[in-house]
Design a protein around this motif. Structure first.
Motif, PDB file in Angstrom:
ATOM      1  N   ARG A 182     -23.535 -45.250 -30.623  1.00  0.00           N
ATOM      2  CA  ARG A 182     -24.896 -44.854 -30.956  1.00  0.00           C
ATOM      3  C   ARG A 182     -24.852 -44.008 -32.214  1.00  0.00           C
ATOM      4  N   VAL A 183     -25.938 -44.095 -32.963  1.00  0.00           N
ATOM      5  CA  VAL A 183     -26.046 -43.252 -34.135  1.00  0.00           C
ATOM      6  C   VAL A 183     -26.444 -41.878 -33.616  1.00  0.00           C
ATOM      7  N   LYS A 184     -25.814 -40.857 -34.176  1.00  0.00           N
ATOM      8  CA  LYS A 184     -25.880 -39.506 -33.623  1.00  0.00           C
ATOM      9  C   LYS A 184     -27.296 -38.960 -33.452  1.00  0.00           C
ATOM     10  N   GLU A 185     -27.557 -38.467 -32.235  1.00  0.00           N
ATOM     11  CA  GLU A 185     -28.814 -37.757 -32.022  1.00  0.00           C
ATOM     12  C   GLU A 185     -28.615 -36.329 -32.531  1.00  0.00           C
ATOM     13  N   THR A 186     -29.683 -35.646 -32.866  1.00  0.00           N
ATOM     14  CA  THR A 186     -29.526 -34.269 -33.334  1.00  0.00           C
ATOM     15  C   THR A 186     -29.863 -33.326 -32.183  1.00  0.00           C
ATOM     16  N   ALA A 187     -29.469 -32.069 -32.335  1.00  0.00           N
ATOM     17  CA  ALA A 187     -29.700 -31.076 -31.286  1.00  0.00           C
ATOM     18  C   ALA A 187     -31.178 -30.998 -30.920  1.00  0.00           C
ATOM     19  N   ASP A 188     -32.047 -31.204 -31.913  1.00  0.00           N
ATOM     20  CA  ASP A 188     -33.489 -31.116 -31.659  1.00  0.00           C
ATOM     21  C   ASP A 188     -33.943 -32.114 -30.600  1.00  0.00           C
ATOM     22  N   ASP A 189     -33.273 -33.259 -30.573  1.00  0.00           N
ATOM     23  CA  ASP A 189     -33.678 -34.285 -29.624  1.00  0.00           C
ATOM     24  C   ASP A 189     -33.569 -33.810 -28.183  1.00  0.00           C
ATOM     25  N   TYR A 190     -32.710 -32.834 -27.953  1.00  0.00           N
ATOM     26  CA  TYR A 190     -32.488 -32.378 -26.586  1.00  0.00           C
ATOM     27  C   TYR A 190     -33.470 -31.294 -26.149  1.00  0.00           C
ATOM     28  N   ARG A 191     -34.231 -30.769 -27.076  1.00  0.00           N
ATOM     29  CA  ARG A 191     -35.205 -29.713 -26.735  1.00  0.00           C
ATOM     30  C   ARG A 191     -34.565 -28.638 -25.840  1.00  0.00           C
ATOM     31  N   LEU A 192     -33.503 -28.054 -26.323  1.00  0.00           N
ATOM     32  CA  LEU A 192     -32.822 -27.022 -25.556  1.00  0.00           C
ATOM     33  C   LEU A 192     -33.713 -25.794 -25.367  1.00  0.00           C
ATOM     34  N   PHE A 193     -33.831 -25.315 -24.159  1.00  0.00           N
ATOM     35  CA  PHE A 193     -34.559 -24.054 -23.953  1.00  0.00           C
ATOM     36  C   PHE A 193     -33.984 -23.328 -22.749  1.00  0.00           C
ATOM     37  N   PRO A 194     -34.119 -21.999 -22.687  1.00  0.00           N
ATOM     38  CA  PRO A 194     -33.545 -21.243 -21.569  1.00  0.00           C
ATOM     39  C   PRO A 194     -34.105 -21.734 -20.239  1.00  0.00           C
ATOM     40  N   ASP A 195     -33.215 -21.885 -19.251  1.00  0.00           N
ATOM     41  CA  ASP A 195     -33.657 -22.355 -17.951  1.00  0.00           C
ATOM     42  C   ASP A 195     -34.420 -21.245 -17.232  1.00  0.00           C
ATOM     43  N   PRO A 196     -35.705 -21.465 -16.960  1.00  0.00           N
ATOM     44  CA  PRO A 196     -36.503 -20.398 -16.335  1.00  0.00           C
ATOM     45  C   PRO A 196     -36.075 -20.089 -14.892  1.00  0.00           C
ATOM     46  N   ASP A 197     -35.278 -20.967 -14.293  1.00  0.00           N
ATOM     47  CA  ASP A 197     -34.826 -20.718 -12.924  1.00  0.00           C
ATOM     48  C   ASP A 197     -33.584 -19.837 -12.869  1.00  0.00           C
ATOM     49  N   LEU A 198     -32.972 -19.591 -14.022  1.00  0.00           N
ATOM     50  CA  LEU A 198     -31.717 -18.842 -14.028  1.00  0.00           C
ATOM     51  C   LEU A 198     -31.833 -17.619 -14.934  1.00  0.00           C
ATOM     52  N   ALA A 199     -31.655 -16.449 -14.352  1.00  0.00           N
ATOM     53  CA  ALA A 199     -31.761 -15.211 -15.126  1.00  0.00           C
ATOM     54  C   ALA A 199     -30.585 -15.107 -16.096  1.00  0.00           C
ATOM     55  N   PRO A 200     -30.756 -14.382 -17.227  1.00  0.00           N
ATOM     56  CA  PRO A 200     -29.620 -14.152 -18.126  1.00  0.00           C
ATOM     57  C   PRO A 200     -28.448 -13.569 -17.331  1.00  0.00           C
ATOM     58  N   TYR A 201     -27.263 -13.971 -17.710  1.00  0.00           N
ATOM     59  CA  TYR A 201     -26.091 -13.580 -16.951  1.00  0.00           C
ATOM     60  C   TYR A 201     -25.468 -12.345 -17.569  1.00  0.00           C
ATOM     61  N   ASP A 202     -25.223 -11.311 -16.771  1.00  0.00           N
ATOM     62  CA  ASP A 202     -24.574 -10.100 -17.269  1.00  0.00           C
ATOM     63  C   ASP A 202     -23.218  -9.941 -16.600  1.00  0.00           C
ATOM     64  N   LEU A 203     -22.168  -9.930 -17.409  1.00  0.00           N
ATOM     65  CA  LEU A 203     -20.832  -9.717 -16.856  1.00  0.00           C
ATOM     66  C   LEU A 203     -20.471  -8.247 -17.027  1.00  0.00           C
ATOM     67  N   SER A 204     -20.005  -7.612 -15.962  1.00  0.00           N
ATOM     68  CA  SER A 204     -19.626  -6.200 -16.071  1.00  0.00           C
ATOM     69  C   SER A 204     -18.195  -6.083 -16.573  1.00  0.00           C
ATOM     70  N   ASP A 205     -17.859  -4.911 -17.125  1.00  0.00           N
ATOM     71  CA  ASP A 205     -16.480  -4.659 -17.562  1.00  0.00           C
ATOM     72  C   ASP A 205     -15.509  -4.802 -16.399  1.00  0.00           C
ATOM     73  N   GLU A 206     -15.960  -4.332 -15.224  1.00  0.00           N
ATOM     74  CA  GLU A 206     -15.080  -4.395 -14.048  1.00  0.00           C
ATOM     75  C   GLU A 206     -14.764  -5.858 -13.692  1.00  0.00           C
ATOM     76  N   PHE A 207     -15.820  -6.693 -13.788  1.00  0.00           N
ATOM     77  CA  PHE A 207     -15.610  -8.111 -13.462  1.00  0.00           C
ATOM     78  C   PHE A 207     -14.597  -8.721 -14.425  1.00  0.00           C
ATOM     79  N   ILE A 208     -14.796  -8.468 -15.715  1.00  0.00           N
ATOM     80  CA  ILE A 208     -13.894  -9.059 -16.715  1.00  0.00           C
ATOM     81  C   ILE A 208     -12.472  -8.548 -16.500  1.00  0.00           C
ATOM     82  N   GLN A 209     -12.355  -7.240 -16.207  1.00  0.00           N
ATOM     83  CA  GLN A 209     -11.029  -6.677 -15.969  1.00  0.00           C
ATOM     84  C   GLN A 209     -10.376  -7.294 -14.725  1.00  0.00           C
TER      85      GLN A 209
END
Ligand code: ADP
Ligand code: ZN
Ligand code: MG
Length: 526
Positions: A302-329
């Motif tokens: 296929r001839v390449k689709e561009t990122a715009d074709d995918y209409r990427l947007f933040p998923d409203p069902d999933l809150a931003p993810y916060d990783l704590s220092d303790e978790f990473i450690q």
């Protein structure tokens, strides 16, 4: 078409990889509790969440996030504390909710990289060595290879799509199928996608990078990394530019590179194809191409689709993810010893030659087994390291290949590390010859007995008693006076004849080195 070497004299190949890895060692999917199982009855591991039924809410799998953070730490990435899940919209029956959950501009892991050592025949593909470090010399003054750094742009988390089977037609592809079946079991399996910078310059570098990454993932135990079963999949992006140019050319993306060989050969073919297009005054079209190993060609998918074709947007069902220092450690604390560090340890602590250290350290099971055998050798570990490595890389590897049991045999304990240490010790001390060691090893896997027992039962001891050997040597000398005279007249090659006689008399159990020494001495005196 010109061959790869002549193309690479004139053109610089620029290659970047996108590596998808299913986190197969997890129990459940990315956003629901469906089990992950390869080869299960179609559509038995599905639920409203992974099918995307209205009202179902996704919940991220914490173990999957631990796995991607492990992958990021092991590939020197920066772990981003705050990131989000996005929806990538597309319409295709392999994903019934019509979008894939993936990550946006910020992924869990960013800005990493790995050093790649390229040596032996693989190094010969790179004709221009700018930007690399020499790897030292092979002892004959020739460079034995080079080291190059491959940047890692990011590793992001996404979910896998379902699997389609196209029935009827000859190609197995959708275009000439009569109908298609879909299995949603794989839907929602956590997938990590690693994207490299366009830093690779030859198909060999691409192959080695993927092999190295696979070894790291296997060591981390985050995936079974099976290219056959599709849990490790790699797309190759490649473009050409004139030597000396720093601008990027137009790339094509290659799919269906489901083995290391296909990755190498597909890229090599595509480099030559692009050179032909460019040299005949054409332009390369940005497109996705499919590698057909049988026909040895790539064809347009296929001839390449561009990122715009995918209409990427933040998923409203999933809150931003916060990783704590303790978790990473806490994840950092779980990092196992990686293959590069293992290789260095085998060299510096046990004096293994670099090639042996490399071959052992890049095999997860073999290197774990090596460590166990060294532990069994305890105070003799340093002296026995090389003979143990020899046994593992020759006899044990050959046996694993021949019996097609795979390295699981090592884990399942078909061979005991203590046994290998004991066998190495018997060989090192000269109690048995290296030829006898092969016989003992074969008997070990067959009977499960210890080397010492086998040596006793079969009466395999090497004759090292020099007075015993001297008696045999003197006997032979007195029986072959003409040969002795010929030897003394300068036909020293006859030593082989004499040693052969002694070996015969000891039923192959005499120590050949000792026999040789005693003959040399006695023949002078005779
Ligand atoms: P796309 O937008 O087509 O997905 P990306 O910029 O995301 O392209 O890059 C995808 C992969 O292609 C990366 O591994 C990147 O290093 C590689 N890449 C990007 N541009 C080129 C190029 N001109 N030649 C070769 N590889 C490239
Ligand atoms: Zn589910
Ligand atoms: Mg991209």
């Amino acid at each position: 078409m010109k061959d790869l070497q002549s193309v690479l004299w004139d053109w610089e190949a620029v290659i970047g990889l996108e590596v998808h890895t299913e986190l197969t060692t997890l129990n459940t999917k990315m956003f629901c509790s469906c089990p992950i199982e390869f080869g299960a009855q179609p559509n038995t591991h599905v639920c409203p969440v992974c099918l995307g039924l209205p009202g179902a809410l996704p919940v991220p799998n914490k173990a999957a996030i631990q796995s991607i953070v492990l992958a990021g730490l092991a590939t020197n990435c920066e772990i981003m504390k705050r990131s989000m899940f996005y929806r990538k919209n597309y319409f295709y029956p392999d994903m019934s909710k019509n979008y894939q959950i993936t990550q946006g501009p910020v992924a869990f892991c960013m800005h990493g990289g790995l050093n790649l050592e390229v040596s032996g025949p693989a190094a010969k593909e790179r004709l221009h060595l700018e930007g690399t470090q020499p790897l030292g010399s092979d002892g004959f003054g020739a460079m034995s290879g080079y080291t190059t750094h491959i940047g890692i742009t990011r590793i992001h988390m996404e979910e896998d799509a379902g699997k389609m089977i196209h029935v009827g037609g000859s190609s197995g592809r959708i275009t000439d199928a009569e109908y298609s079946l879909v299995d949603y079991n794989r839907c929602g399996t956590p997938l990590i996608e690693l994207v490299t910078e366009p830093d690779l310059r030859t198909p060999e570098e691409a192959r080695l990078f993927l092999q190295k990454l696979r070894q790291i993932y296997l060591t981390l135990d985050i995936s079974d990394c099976s290219m056959e079963e599709g849990s490790l999949r790699c797309d190759g992006n490649v473009s050409l530019r004139r030597r000396g140019s720093t601008e990027l050319g137009t790339k094509t993306e290659l799919k269906n590179m489901n083995s290391f060989k296909n990755l190498h050969d597909g890229l090599a073919y595509e480099i030559c194809r692009q050179a032909e297009v460019l040299e005949s005054g054409g332009t390369v079209r940005q497109e996705t191409r499919h590698w057909e190993p049988g026909a040895k060609r790539t064809i347009t998918m296929r001839v390449k689709e561009t990122a715009d074709d995918y209409r990427l947007f933040p998923d409203p069902d999933l809150a931003p993810y916060d990783l704590s220092d303790e978790f990473i450690q806490s994840v950092r604390d779980r990092l196992p010893e990686l293959p590069d560090a293992k290789k260095q340890r085998f060299i510096s602590d046990y004096g293994l030659p670099a090639a042996d250290a490399e071959n052992l350290s890049t095999d997860v099971e073999l290197s774990a087994f090596f460590d166990k055998a060294l532990r069994a050798a305890s105070s003799k570990a340093v002296a026995l390291a090389k003979p143990i490595a020899n046994l593992l890389l020759n006899d044990v590897s050959a046996w694993l290949n021949a019996s097609a049991v795979g390295s699981e045999a090592l884990i399942m304990g078909s061979i005991a590390p203590e046994g290998i240490a004991e066998l190495a010790s018997l060989t090192l001390s000269g109690e048995i010859s290296s030829k006898q060691a092969k016989e003992v090893f074969a008997a070990m896997v067959e009977t499960g007995d210890s080397p010492l027992t086998i040596v006793e039962v079969r009466g395999l001891k090497q004759v090292n008693d020099s007075s015993e050997i001297e008696r045999i040597v003197l006997g032979i000398i007195s029986r072959f006076p003409e040969k002795v005279a010929e030897y003394q007249a300068g036909k020293t090659g006859l030593i082989g004849f004499f040693v052969g006689q002694a070996m015969k008399e000891t039923s192959g159990q005499g120590n050949p080195k000792l026999i040789n020494e005693i003959f040399t001495e006695k023949l002078q005196e005779a």
